[in-house]
Design a protein around this motif. Structure first.
Motif, PDB file in Angstrom:
ATOM      1  N   ILE A 203      63.986  34.608  32.805  1.00 11.13           N
ATOM      2  CA  ILE A 203      63.211  33.406  32.462  1.00 11.13           C
ATOM      3  C   ILE A 203      63.001  33.329  30.960  1.00 11.13           C
ATOM      4  N   THR A 204      62.500  34.411  30.372  1.00 10.58           N
ATOM      5  CA  THR A 204      62.173  34.373  28.940  1.00 10.58           C
ATOM      6  C   THR A 204      63.424  34.257  28.076  1.00 10.58           C
ATOM      7  N   THR A 205      64.461  35.035  28.401  1.00 10.85           N
ATOM      8  CA  THR A 205      65.662  34.967  27.559  1.00 10.85           C
ATOM      9  C   THR A 205      66.351  33.614  27.692  1.00 10.85           C
ATOM     10  N   LEU A 206      66.378  33.058  28.893  1.00 10.45           N
ATOM     11  CA  LEU A 206      67.024  31.758  29.082  1.00 10.45           C
ATOM     12  C   LEU A 206      66.250  30.626  28.411  1.00 10.45           C
ATOM     13  N   ALA A 207      64.926  30.694  28.448  1.00  9.10           N
ATOM     14  CA  ALA A 207      64.132  29.676  27.758  1.00  9.10           C
ATOM     15  C   ALA A 207      64.400  29.719  26.252  1.00  9.10           C
ATOM     16  N   LEU A 208      64.442  30.919  25.711  1.00  6.94           N
ATOM     17  CA  LEU A 208      64.753  31.056  24.279  1.00  6.94           C
ATOM     18  C   LEU A 208      66.197  30.646  23.986  1.00  6.94           C
ATOM     19  N   CYS A 209      67.093  30.939  24.908  1.00  7.91           N
ATOM     20  CA  CYS A 209      68.504  30.527  24.747  1.00  7.91           C
ATOM     21  C   CYS A 209      68.617  29.008  24.675  1.00  7.91           C
ATOM     22  N   ALA A 210      67.868  28.327  25.516  1.00  3.84           N
ATOM     23  CA  ALA A 210      67.922  26.864  25.518  1.00  3.84           C
ATOM     24  C   ALA A 210      67.517  26.316  24.154  1.00  3.84           C
ATOM     25  N   ILE A 211      66.409  26.806  23.646  1.00  3.86           N
ATOM     26  CA  ILE A 211      65.929  26.347  22.335  1.00  3.86           C
ATOM     27  C   ILE A 211      66.962  26.657  21.258  1.00  3.86           C
ATOM     28  N   ARG A 212      67.487  27.875  21.283  1.00  8.98           N
ATOM     29  CA  ARG A 212      68.486  28.286  20.292  1.00  8.98           C
ATOM     30  C   ARG A 212      69.734  27.414  20.369  1.00  8.98           C
ATOM     31  N   ASN A 213      70.187  27.114  21.581  1.00  7.42           N
ATOM     32  CA  ASN A 213      71.382  26.285  21.728  1.00  7.42           C
ATOM     33  C   ASN A 213      71.155  24.865  21.211  1.00  7.42           C
ATOM     34  N   PHE A 214      69.986  24.311  21.437  1.00  5.84           N
ATOM     35  CA  PHE A 214      69.698  22.967  20.924  1.00  5.84           C
ATOM     36  C   PHE A 214      69.643  22.977  19.392  1.00  5.84           C
ATOM     37  N   ILE A 215      69.105  24.032  18.825  1.00  8.49           N
ATOM     38  CA  ILE A 215      69.099  24.170  17.364  1.00  8.49           C
ATOM     39  C   ILE A 215      70.529  24.302  16.848  1.00  8.49           C
ATOM     40  N   SER A 216      71.338  25.092  17.537  1.00  8.07           N
ATOM     41  CA  SER A 216      72.740  25.273  17.145  1.00  8.07           C
ATOM     42  C   SER A 216      73.525  23.967  17.251  1.00  8.07           C
ATOM     43  N   ALA A 217      73.224  23.165  18.258  1.00  8.76           N
ATOM     44  CA  ALA A 217      73.916  21.885  18.435  1.00  8.76           C
ATOM     45  C   ALA A 217      73.680  20.958  17.246  1.00  8.76           C
ATOM     46  N   LYS A 218      72.519  21.094  16.629  1.00 11.01           N
ATOM     47  CA  LYS A 218      72.190  20.274  15.461  1.00 11.01           C
ATOM     48  C   LYS A 218      72.599  20.945  14.151  1.00 11.01           C
ATOM     49  N   ASP A 219      73.319  22.053  14.270  1.00  9.29           N
ATOM     50  CA  ASP A 219      73.814  22.823  13.123  1.00  9.29           C
ATOM     51  C   ASP A 219      72.669  23.275  12.208  1.00  9.29           C
ATOM     52  N   LYS A 220      71.555  23.655  12.814  1.00  8.98           N
ATOM     53  CA  LYS A 220      70.378  24.140  12.081  1.00  8.98           C
ATOM     54  C   LYS A 220      70.143  25.631  12.328  1.00  8.98           C
ATOM     55  N   TYR A 221      71.140  26.292  12.848  1.00  9.13           N
ATOM     56  CA  TYR A 221      71.025  27.704  13.218  1.00  9.13           C
ATOM     57  C   TYR A 221      71.337  28.574  12.003  1.00  9.13           C
TER      58      TYR A 221
END
Length: 167
Positions: A52-70
């Motif tokens: 649960i915790t890793t996937l929730a953080l993964c979702a946020i990270r992936n959305f940030i990566s999609a916007k090239d803000k990673y």
């Protein structure tokens, strides 16, 4: 409860398959973000707290990566948050560490690798780890779809290599 988790995981697999065949970097991350949101919800039904915790953080990270803000500081923040939160809530011993390991691997690779083919190789490794985890938590829907995805990713990588794409 396991049936509900498997149904949600099946829906998540649609987003995952989309990311496997996508040729656009931002779309890969957006689709993976949607998959992670659904898998985090499904993990509630499997009582898989590290998931649960890793996937929730993964979702946020992936959305940030999609916007090239990673950025590199963002990468380290997610690496630390994922590791600490995953270790704190782990209720499955070594098996509970698999989401943390898979997520840490992908956190680093999604920052380091810029080319689509490199992301796909990283995704292949990541998916193999998640398959093992899925079997242990009885998420058979994800284990099956991830197994099919491994074949899809491998075919996509093979196609890209045959087209002389550099890793």
């Amino acid at each position: 409860m396991i049936l509900i988790g498997n149904i949600i995981s099946f829906i998540a697999s649609i987003f995952f398959f989309g990311s496997c065949i996508s040729k656009k970097r931002s779309m890969i991350f957006y689709l993976l973000g949607m998959e992670c949101v659904l898998l985090a919800v499904a993990s509630i039904f499997f009582n898989a707290y590290a998931g649960i915790t890793t996937l929730a953080l993964c979702a946020i990270r992936n959305f940030i990566s999609a916007k090239d803000k990673y950025t590199t500081p963002v990468m380290y923040t997610f690496l630390i948050l994922t590791t600490i939160s995953g270790l704190i809530v782990n209720n499955r011993g070594f098996i509970g560490l698999l989401p943390v390991i898979a997520t840490a691997q992908y956190i680093i690779c999604s920052k380091v690798y810029r080319k689509v083919i490199s992301l796909k190789v990283s995704l292949l490794i990541n998916t193999l780890i998640w398959i093992i985890y899925s079997f242990f938590i009885q998420n058979y829907s994800s284990a099956l779809s991830d197994s099919i995805a491994v074949i899809t990713i491998a075919a996509s990588i093979t196609h890209m290599v045959s087209q002389n794409k550099k890793i």
